[in-house]
Motif scaffolding. Structure first.
Motif, PDB file in Angstrom:
ATOM      1  N   GLN A  95       0.837  -1.203   0.000  1.00  0.00           N
ATOM      2  CA  GLN A  95       0.000   0.000   0.000  1.00  0.00           C
ATOM      3  C   GLN A  95       0.870   1.250   0.000  1.00  0.00           C
ATOM      4  O   GLN A  95       1.654   1.470   0.921  1.00  0.00           O
ATOM      5  CB  GLN A  95      -0.898   0.010   1.241  1.00  0.00           C
ATOM      6  CG  GLN A  95      -1.852  -1.167   1.322  1.00  0.00           C
ATOM      7  CD  GLN A  95      -2.629  -1.181   2.629  1.00  0.00           C
ATOM      8  OE1 GLN A  95      -2.319  -0.450   3.567  1.00  0.00           O
ATOM      9  NE2 GLN A  95      -3.627  -2.030   2.706  1.00  0.00           N
TER      10      GLN A  95
ATOM     11  N   GLU B 148      -0.060  -4.232   5.319  1.00  0.00           N
ATOM     12  CA  GLU B 148      -1.146  -3.313   5.682  1.00  0.00           C
ATOM     13  C   GLU B 148      -0.603  -2.152   6.506  1.00  0.00           C
ATOM     14  O   GLU B 148      -0.277  -2.307   7.679  1.00  0.00           O
ATOM     15  CB  GLU B 148      -2.214  -4.097   6.468  1.00  0.00           C
ATOM     16  CG  GLU B 148      -3.272  -3.265   7.165  1.00  0.00           C
ATOM     17  CD  GLU B 148      -4.029  -2.361   6.224  1.00  0.00           C
ATOM     18  OE1 GLU B 148      -3.837  -1.138   6.316  1.00  0.00           O
ATOM     19  OE2 GLU B 148      -4.818  -2.883   5.410  1.00  0.00           O
TER      20      GLU B 148
ATOM     21  N   THR C  21      -8.373   0.726   6.458  1.00  0.00           N
ATOM     22  CA  THR C  21      -8.173  -0.015   5.204  1.00  0.00           C
ATOM     23  C   THR C  21      -8.182  -1.524   5.406  1.00  0.00           C
ATOM     24  O   THR C  21      -8.072  -2.272   4.438  1.00  0.00           O
ATOM     25  CB  THR C  21      -6.832   0.382   4.551  1.00  0.00           C
ATOM     26  OG1 THR C  21      -5.778   0.258   5.513  1.00  0.00           O
ATOM     27  CG2 THR C  21      -6.865   1.812   4.044  1.00  0.00           C
ATOM     28  N   LEU C  22      -8.350  -1.970   6.638  1.00  0.00           N
ATOM     29  CA  LEU C  22      -8.221  -3.397   6.935  1.00  0.00           C
ATOM     30  C   LEU C  22      -9.269  -4.240   6.209  1.00  0.00           C
ATOM     31  O   LEU C  22      -8.960  -5.339   5.723  1.00  0.00           O
ATOM     32  CB  LEU C  22      -8.310  -3.627   8.452  1.00  0.00           C
ATOM     33  CG  LEU C  22      -8.136  -5.066   8.937  1.00  0.00           C
ATOM     34  CD1 LEU C  22      -6.817  -5.656   8.459  1.00  0.00           C
ATOM     35  CD2 LEU C  22      -8.225  -5.121  10.472  1.00  0.00           C
TER      36      LEU C  22
ATOM     37  N   SER D  60      -8.170  -4.853   2.757  1.00  0.00           N
ATOM     38  CA  SER D  60      -7.048  -5.790   2.753  1.00  0.00           C
ATOM     39  C   SER D  60      -7.528  -7.222   2.920  1.00  0.00           C
ATOM     40  O   SER D  60      -7.029  -8.138   2.253  1.00  0.00           O
ATOM     41  CB  SER D  60      -6.060  -5.433   3.873  1.00  0.00           C
ATOM     42  OG  SER D  60      -5.404  -4.222   3.588  1.00  0.00           O
TER      43      SER D  60
ATOM     44  N   VAL E  76      -2.443 -11.067   6.610  1.00  0.00           N
ATOM     45  CA  VAL E  76      -2.431  -9.605   6.597  1.00  0.00           C
ATOM     46  C   VAL E  76      -1.448  -9.152   7.671  1.00  0.00           C
ATOM     47  O   VAL E  76      -1.666  -9.377   8.857  1.00  0.00           O
ATOM     48  CB  VAL E  76      -3.829  -9.006   6.870  1.00  0.00           C
ATOM     49  CG1 VAL E  76      -3.764  -7.485   6.898  1.00  0.00           C
ATOM     50  CG2 VAL E  76      -4.823  -9.477   5.818  1.00  0.00           C
TER      51      VAL E  76
ATOM     52  N   LEU F 161      -0.292  -6.492   9.761  1.00  0.00           N
ATOM     53  CA  LEU F 161      -0.867  -5.222  10.230  1.00  0.00           C
ATOM     54  C   LEU F 161       0.238  -4.383  10.861  1.00  0.00           C
ATOM     55  O   LEU F 161       0.692  -4.659  11.973  1.00  0.00           O
ATOM     56  CB  LEU F 161      -1.994  -5.497  11.231  1.00  0.00           C
ATOM     57  CG  LEU F 161      -2.763  -4.302  11.756  1.00  0.00           C
ATOM     58  CD1 LEU F 161      -3.415  -3.533  10.616  1.00  0.00           C
ATOM     59  CD2 LEU F 161      -3.830  -4.760  12.755  1.00  0.00           C
TER      60      LEU F 161
END
Length: 335
Positions: free
Chosen positions: A166, A234, A240-241, A244, A254, A256
Motif C-alpha cells: 500500500q 497493511e 483499510t483493513l 485488505s 495480513v 498489520l
C-alpha cells in the motif's frame, strides 16, 4: 555536541537544536559512534506530534547510523572505523521479545539518534550491508526490518507468492523490493498515478489507483483470478483493513503494521472467519532478524530508495515534508 530535543508540549515547533555534553569514552562492552544519518518513520512523527508520549527533553529518532570512533574493553563485534546501524529494540536480540522490549525504543522510551554522538552497548548496533553509506544504512532500522519481518518472518513469501503493498512510503517500497527479490508477484496501490509509475519501475506487476477504484480489495481479487493475494503489507490500519481482508486469499496473511488510516474502527469479523485469515500485528523486529535482512540485502544487491535529505537543524521541516506525503521511499536526516 549538537542534538535535537523535543520540548513539552510535543509539536514540530518544539523541536529544539541544543548543545549537550559529549557522552565520553565507551566503558566495558560499549562503543562510541559518531552518527551521520537518521531516517524518518511514522513512529518518529507520532512521538514529535505527541501521539506517543515522551519525556520532556527527549532526543527523538529511532534510526541511527554512523562510524565507530572507539570501543570499550571486551568489545568483539566492532572496531574503530566500522560503519554501524542501530536496532529498534535494544534488548530484543533474538527469539520472542522480552516483556521489557517495547519500553526502551530509542527516540521514545529512551533518547534516540538526532544527535552527533552516542555511547551504547555494542549489541544496540549491527554491521551494515557491504558498500552501504550511513544514509542508506539509516533507512533499515525501522522501515526495512518491518517489511522484512512481514514477508519472511511472519509470512512465507517465496517465488510465485503474490504480495500487495500500500502506497509508496518506506515500508511499502522496501516490501516491494524484497518481494520482487524473492520472486513474488506484487500488486501496488497508491492515489497518485505518478507514484504508481515509479512503483512500476521498481518492479510492481499490477497497479491500482485507490482513488479511482475505492473497492481496491475486490480489484486485487480480480487481478489474481479470484484467488486473492498471499500477503498484504497493511500500513493503513483500521481504515483499510476490510479492503485488505477482501484482497487476501483463503488462509492468507495480513501483516498489520500501520495506523495511517485510523487507530480504531469496525472490522468485518465474518470475513475474517470465512477466509480463515491471519491478521498479525507486528512492530519492527529483533537484532538477529536485522542481521538476516542485511544478509538478504547483500545477496540480492538491494539499495534503499531515498527521496529527500534534510540537515539535522531542519528536522521539523523534514517531518512537514513527510506529513505532506510528498516523498517516495525514505526521508533521510544528515547529521
Amino acid at each position: 555536541m549538537k542534538a535535537i530535543q523535543l520540548r513539552a508540549p510535543a509539536s514540530l515547533d518544539n523541536l529544539t537544536l541544543v548543545d549537550i555534553a559529549d557522552p565520553g569514552d565507551p566503558g566495558p562492552g560499549e562503543i562510541r559512534v559518531r552518527l551521520s544519518a537518521s531516517s524518518l518513520n511514522f513512529h518518529d512523527y507520532a512521538v514529535v506530534m505527541g501521539m506517543l508520549p515522551a519525556a520532556d527533553g527527549r532526543i527523538p529518532m529511532s534510526d541511527g547510523a554512523g562510524t565507530v570512533e572507539a570501543v570499550g574493553e571486551g568489545v568483539t563485534q566492532f572496531k574503530p572505523g566500522d560503519t554501524v546501524v542501530s536496532i529498534f529494540f535494544p534488548e530484543w536480540i533474538d527469539g520472542v521479545p522480552p516483556a521489557t522490549a517495547f519500553r526502551g525504543v530509542p527516540g521514545d522510551g529512551i533518547d534516540g539518534y538526532a544527535r552527533e554522538l552516542a555511547v551504547t552497548p555494542q549489541h544496540w548496533f549491527t554491521r551494515v550491508p557491504q558498500g552501504y553509506s550511513a544514509a542508506e544504512a539509516a533507512t533499515l532500522t525501522c522501515a526495512g526490518l518491518t517489511a522484512w519481518r512481514a514477508l519472511f518472518v511472519d509470512g512465507v513469501t517465496q517465488p510465485g507468492s503474490t504480495v500487495l503493498v500500500q502506497g509508496s512510503g518506506g515500508v511499502s517500497v522496501f516490501a516491494l523490493q524484497f518481494a520482487k527479490a524473492a520472486g513474488a508477484r506484487v500488486i501496488a496501490t497508491s492515489s497518485s498515478d505518478a507514484k504508481l509509475a515509479r512503483l512500476k519501475a521498481l518492479g510492481a506487476d499490477e497497479l491500482i489507483n485507490y482513488k479511482e477504484v475505492p473497492a481496491w480489495g475486490a480489484k486485487a481479487l480480480e487481478l489474481t483470478g479470484g484467488r486473492g493475494v498471499d500477503t498484504v503489507v497493511e500500513i493503513g490500519g483500521a481504515g483499510t483493513l476490510d479492503q485488505s481482508m477482501m484482497a487476501t486469499r483463503v488462509g492468507g496473511h495480513v501483516a498489520l503494521i500501520g495506523v495511517l488510516a485510523g487507530f480504531a474502527g469496525p472490522v468485518q469479523t465474518a470475513l475474517l472467519m470465512a477466509k480463515n485469515l491471519r491478521v498479525q500485528g507486528l512492530t519492527v523486529g529483533s537484532r538477529q532478524q536485522q542481521l538476516d535482512m542485511i544478509a538478504g540485502i547483500e545477496a540480492n544487491g538491494i539499495r534503499p530508495v531515498i527521496s529527500d535529505h534534510f540537515p539535522l537543524d531542519r528536522l521539523a521541516d523534514a517531518f512537514r515534508h513527510q506529513a505532506a506525503n510528498a516523498h517516495f521511499g525514505k526521508i533521510v536526516v544528515d547529521i
